[in-house]
Design a protein around this motif. Structure first.
Motif, PDB file in Angstrom:
ATOM      1  N   ARG A 145      33.209  87.677  53.528  1.00 13.87           N
ATOM      2  CA  ARG A 145      34.644  87.285  52.963  1.00 13.87           C
ATOM      3  C   ARG A 145      33.849  87.367  50.640  1.00 13.87           C
ATOM      4  NH1 ARG A 145      39.781  87.433  54.839  1.00 13.87           N
ATOM      5  NH2 ARG A 145      40.363  87.528  57.132  1.00 13.87           N
ATOM      6  N   ILE A 146      34.650  87.763  50.143  1.00 10.82           N
ATOM      7  CA  ILE A 146      34.319  87.519  48.865  1.00 10.82           C
ATOM      8  C   ILE A 146      35.486  87.091  48.332  1.00 10.82           C
ATOM      9  CG2 ILE A 146      34.017  88.018  46.356  1.00 10.82           C
ATOM     10  CD1 ILE A 146      31.584  89.784  48.434  1.00 10.82           C
ATOM     11  N   PHE A 147      36.356  85.717  47.628  1.00 12.61           N
ATOM     12  CA  PHE A 147      37.682  85.311  47.565  1.00 12.61           C
ATOM     13  C   PHE A 147      38.177  85.535  48.586  1.00 12.61           C
ATOM     14  CE2 PHE A 147      34.602  84.992  42.888  1.00 12.61           C
ATOM     15  CZ  PHE A 147      34.913  83.793  43.038  1.00 12.61           C
ATOM     16  N   GLY A 148      38.254  85.777  49.645  1.00 13.02           N
ATOM     17  CA  GLY A 148      38.838  85.685  50.568  1.00 13.02           C
ATOM     18  C   GLY A 148      39.246  87.014  51.207  1.00 13.02           C
ATOM     19  N   GLU A 149      38.415  88.198  50.126  1.00 10.24           N
ATOM     20  CA  GLU A 149      38.541  89.412  50.996  1.00 10.24           C
ATOM     21  C   GLU A 149      37.675  90.317  51.955  1.00 10.24           C
ATOM     22  OE1 GLU A 149      41.490  91.137  49.761  1.00 10.24           O
ATOM     23  OE2 GLU A 149      42.048  90.242  47.991  1.00 10.24           O
ATOM     24  N   ASP A 150      37.965  90.532  52.493  1.00  7.80           N
ATOM     25  CA  ASP A 150      37.048  91.111  53.715  1.00  7.80           C
ATOM     26  C   ASP A 150      36.198  92.633  53.054  1.00  7.80           C
ATOM     27  OD1 ASP A 150      35.315  92.461  55.723  1.00  7.80           O
ATOM     28  OD2 ASP A 150      36.685  91.138  56.694  1.00  7.80           O
ATOM     29  N   ILE A 151      34.922  92.268  52.452  1.00  2.00           N
ATOM     30  CA  ILE A 151      33.999  93.143  52.051  1.00  2.00           C
ATOM     31  C   ILE A 151      34.086  94.735  53.121  1.00  2.00           C
ATOM     32  CG2 ILE A 151      32.191  92.558  52.636  1.00  2.00           C
ATOM     33  CD1 ILE A 151      31.412  93.544  49.641  1.00  2.00           C
ATOM     34  N   ASN A 152      34.048  94.812  54.117  1.00  3.83           N
ATOM     35  CA  ASN A 152      34.393  95.636  54.755  1.00  3.83           C
ATOM     36  C   ASN A 152      35.382  96.862  55.380  1.00  3.83           C
ATOM     37  OD1 ASN A 152      31.439  95.830  55.474  1.00  3.83           O
ATOM     38  ND2 ASN A 152      31.376  95.020  57.278  1.00  3.83           N
ATOM     39  N   LYS A 153      36.735  95.657  55.128  1.00  2.32           N
ATOM     40  CA  LYS A 153      37.710  96.210  55.081  1.00  2.32           C
ATOM     41  C   LYS A 153      38.604  96.218  54.035  1.00  2.32           C
ATOM     42  CE  LYS A 153      38.558  93.613  59.230  1.00  2.32           C
ATOM     43  NZ  LYS A 153      39.715  92.784  60.004  1.00  2.32           N
ATOM     44  N   ARG A 154      38.335  95.710  52.847  1.00  2.93           N
ATOM     45  CA  ARG A 154      38.661  95.955  51.453  1.00  2.93           C
ATOM     46  C   ARG A 154      37.407  95.868  50.453  1.00  2.93           C
ATOM     47  NH1 ARG A 154      44.026  94.991  50.536  1.00  2.93           N
ATOM     48  NH2 ARG A 154      43.702  93.400  48.840  1.00  2.93           N
ATOM     49  N   PRO A 155      36.557  96.741  50.332  1.00  4.99           N
ATOM     50  CA  PRO A 155      35.607  96.585  49.269  1.00  4.99           C
ATOM     51  C   PRO A 155      35.988  96.736  48.239  1.00  4.99           C
ATOM     52  CG  PRO A 155      36.052  98.737  51.345  1.00  4.99           C
ATOM     53  CD  PRO A 155      37.268  98.243  51.289  1.00  4.99           C
ATOM     54  N   MET A 156      37.320  97.464  47.548  1.00  8.10           N
ATOM     55  CA  MET A 156      37.152  97.269  46.321  1.00  8.10           C
ATOM     56  C   MET A 156      38.253  96.234  46.020  1.00  8.10           C
ATOM     57  SD  MET A 156      38.537 100.675  45.628  1.00  8.10           S
ATOM     58  CE  MET A 156      39.326 100.867  47.642  1.00  8.10           C
ATOM     59  N   SER A 157      38.652  95.166  46.355  1.00  6.73           N
ATOM     60  CA  SER A 157      39.229  93.819  45.794  1.00  6.73           C
ATOM     61  C   SER A 157      37.854  93.220  46.251  1.00  6.73           C
ATOM     62  CB  SER A 157      40.233  93.508  46.839  1.00  6.73           C
ATOM     63  OG  SER A 157      41.149  94.936  47.241  1.00  6.73           O
ATOM     64  N   ALA A 158      37.073  93.535  46.666  1.00 12.16           N
ATOM     65  CA  ALA A 158      36.080  92.252  46.894  1.00 12.16           C
ATOM     66  C   ALA A 158      35.212  91.953  45.250  1.00 12.16           C
ATOM     67  CB  ALA A 158      35.351  91.910  48.312  1.00 12.16           C
ATOM     68  N   LEU A 159      34.762  94.178  45.409  1.00 10.82           N
ATOM     69  CA  LEU A 159      34.312  94.065  44.482  1.00 10.82           C
ATOM     70  C   LEU A 159      34.518  93.799  43.215  1.00 10.82           C
ATOM     71  CD1 LEU A 159      32.537  97.317  45.644  1.00 10.82           C
ATOM     72  CD2 LEU A 159      31.381  95.362  46.448  1.00 10.82           C
ATOM     73  N   GLN A 160      35.688  94.010  42.497  1.00 11.20           N
ATOM     74  CA  GLN A 160      36.580  93.700  41.223  1.00 11.20           C
ATOM     75  C   GLN A 160      35.875  92.624  40.805  1.00 11.20           C
ATOM     76  OE1 GLN A 160      39.938  94.560  40.993  1.00 11.20           O
ATOM     77  NE2 GLN A 160      40.752  92.863  42.782  1.00 11.20           N
ATOM     78  N   HIS A 161      35.309  91.372  42.463  1.00 16.47           N
ATOM     79  CA  HIS A 161      34.972  89.746  41.687  1.00 16.47           C
ATOM     80  C   HIS A 161      33.690  90.036  41.428  1.00 16.47           C
ATOM     81  CE1 HIS A 161      38.901  88.337  42.126  1.00 16.47           C
ATOM     82  NE2 HIS A 161      38.997  89.193  43.884  1.00 16.47           N
TER      83      HIS A 161
END
Lengths: 267, 268
Positions: free
Chosen positions: B64-80
């Motif tokens: 999880r990156i800032f709470g976003e699961d990278i496998n499920k929501r990669p774009m939301s995670a990558l933007q951080h």
């Protein structure tokens, strides 16, 4: 993800490809010299040997140079598609591919941006080639110059997608030369680029079948018909279907869930 | 949490050729902290970074990156994320400005915003005068600074630095780390700093030691030194990894090579 983000990304990738292209002047001249050698030397030499009778879309007897012009446009697209995949493999080796793939956009969009950018470059090369061919007396009807653009674009997409697919399988740059020989030359020679299919059928039925199964044949025929302001439904459907299949497989090949697990590969 | 890694496993290859590189890795990075991920070459640091940046997807576990699961929501995670990879990833034939403009476009920044950010960041990394210079003409240290500027263009909340000082001389290395630490303390940017160079670690830095795909220690550097009953982080690291002679020799080799601006490519 927003449309404006995708649009900016698309513009950025095209601009970068264009700058790279300008930096590699040899690539531009190389891409043009290849079909011009065929047009000026090969076609001139074979003009007397190979007569082309009246076949659609031609309405009269034509010179051999005129016959192979669509094939040479296809050649530009074929080499450009492979060049583009070569550059994908190179980008993966030097690491700059990572920058593209860590962009917060769906991977299929990133790959499509990259594919479209390479086709825009190919369109530019084809336009320059058509101008030179015009000066060499290959003068299709004026409407053909307009109607051939979408055909070149679609053909470029199909061949670019094939290149993209191949690049997803190639682990190292050194492996690429072999792939080029196994893909480019068979695709080009076993097609209607250099000789009409009915002539091939006369000589060798199995070769005719091979040419009929070769998607590149339909890229050439799509360009040939559209260059004379006509339309080949069969060629259009086959090129579109192949483009979708190649692109789908290429996207699968670059899927992060497959990349690390199924093969050891630098991304 | 800026990063939360739970029970992550990863293997390269298929079937009999399968090679496990990460084994039940657990790791966290707090918001605004400078966390060091230490490990010798081949420990699995770069693979972990590939998973964090979604170049690969992990076989098991959750990131999880800032709470976003990278496998499920990669774009939301990558933007951080802002990333500096171990390998240089600039386009050598393009200028510094063109490289930064390209990245700004990938991140979806408008031309006006990108222009302002590029000016600010080139000033931050002291490269304003080199903006129009081709990347191939820059020194190793300058290239790294351009990569840092690029990683910061979209104002990420988290920086992933994968052996980012590789190939830099001592002076450039010191300045580079100082800039990152400043970003961390003044702008609340979280940093995960992978390295095999022990002199990049300060006493109160949170440190995780990765060895053969496993996290063997995860605490403040001072605490690790204390619990291992050692007098330096280098000694503690060698003790924890359990191969003092081999690891010491490799670290010594790596550091000697680093001092001469070379790269240790053994065991990659």
């Amino acid at each position: 993800m927003s449309f404006i983000h995708v649009w900016r990304c698309f513009n950025g990738v095209i601009k970068r490809e264009f700058l790279r292209f300008l930096n590699q002047k040899g690539r531009f001249f190389g891409a043009l010299v290849r079909p011009l050698v065929w047009l000026f030397i090969f076609a001139a030499g074979f003009r007397s040997v190979l007569g082309v009778s009246i076949i659609p879309p031609y309405e009269t007897y034509i010179l051999y140079e005129e016959y192979i012009t669509p094939g040479l446009l296809g050649m530009i697209l074929l080499f450009n598609g492979m060049q583009s995949s070569l550059s994908m493999v190179y980008d993966r080796e030097v690491g700059s591919m990572r920058i593209l793939l860590t962009t917060p956009l769906p991977r299929w969009i990133l790959l499509c941006c990259r594919l479209f950018a390479s086709v825009v470059i190919a369109l530019f090369q084809c336009a320059v080639f058509l101008i030179i061919a015009y000066l060499w007396d290959i003068q299709p009807p004026a409407i053909g110059y307009l109607s051939v653009l979408p055909a070149i674009f679609l053909g470029g997409i199909m061949l670019g997608a094939l290149g993209l697919l191949l690049s997803s399988f190639i682990k190292q740059l050194e492996n690429f030369a072999g792939i080029m020989n196994f893909v480019i030359f068979p695709m080009y020679f076993a097609s209607s680029a250099l000789y009409p299919l009915w002539k091939i059928e006369d000589v060798s039925p199995w070769l005719f079948k091979l040419c009929s199964w070769n998607p590149f044949t339909y890229v050439v025929e799509l360009i040939r018909f559209s260059l004379y302001g006509q339309f080949s439904t069969k060629a259009l459907i086959i090129v579109m279907v192949c483009a979708i299949i190649f692109m789908f497989l290429a996207i699968m090949g670059y899927d992060p869930k497959r990349n690390g697990n199924t093969k050891m590969k630098k991304v | 949490m800026a990063i939360s890694i739970r029970d992550v496993c990863f293997s390269y290859g298929d079937g009999t050729a399968q090679k496990r590189v990460l084994d039940k890795v657990n790791l966290t990075v707090e918001v605004g902290s400078f966390k060091v991920l230490m490990g010798i070459n081949g420990a699995g640091k770069s693979t972990l970074f590939s998973l964090l940046s979604y170049l690969f997807a992990c076989n098991q576990g959750q990131i999880r990156i800032f709470g976003e699961d990278i496998n499920k929501r990669p774009m939301s995670a990558l933007q951080h994320l802002g990333i500096v990879f171990q390998q240089q990833t600039l386009e050598p034939g393009l200028s510094v400005l063109q490289n930064l403009q390209y990245y700004a476009a990938l991140q979806g920044l408008s031309k006006v915003h990108a222009k302002r950010r590029i000016e600010e960041l080139l000033a931050l990394v002291s490269l304003s005068e080199q903006a129009k210079q081709t990347v191939v003409k820059l020194s190793g240290g300058q290239k790294r600074r351009v990569e840092l500027a690029r990683a910061l263009l979209h104002s990420p909340r988290l920086l992933l630095m994968d052996e980012a000082t590789t190939g830099l001389d001592v002076h450039s290395r010191y300045n580079f780390i100082a800039t990152i630490r400043q970003l961390c303390s003044q702008h609340n940017v979280s940093v995960l700093w992978a390295t095999h160079l022990v002199d990049e670690v300060l006493g109160d830095d949170p440190v995780a030691i990765l060895h053969q795909g496993r996290i063997l220690a995860d605490s403040r550097a001072n605490t690790i030194i204390k619990t291992q009953d050692c007098n330096s982080i280098q000694a503690a690291f060698l003790k924890i990894t359990g191969q003092p002679d081999q690891a010491k020799a490799r670290m010594s080799l790596s550091q000697t090579l680093e001092r001469h601006g070379l790269k240790d490519t053994t065991n990659r």
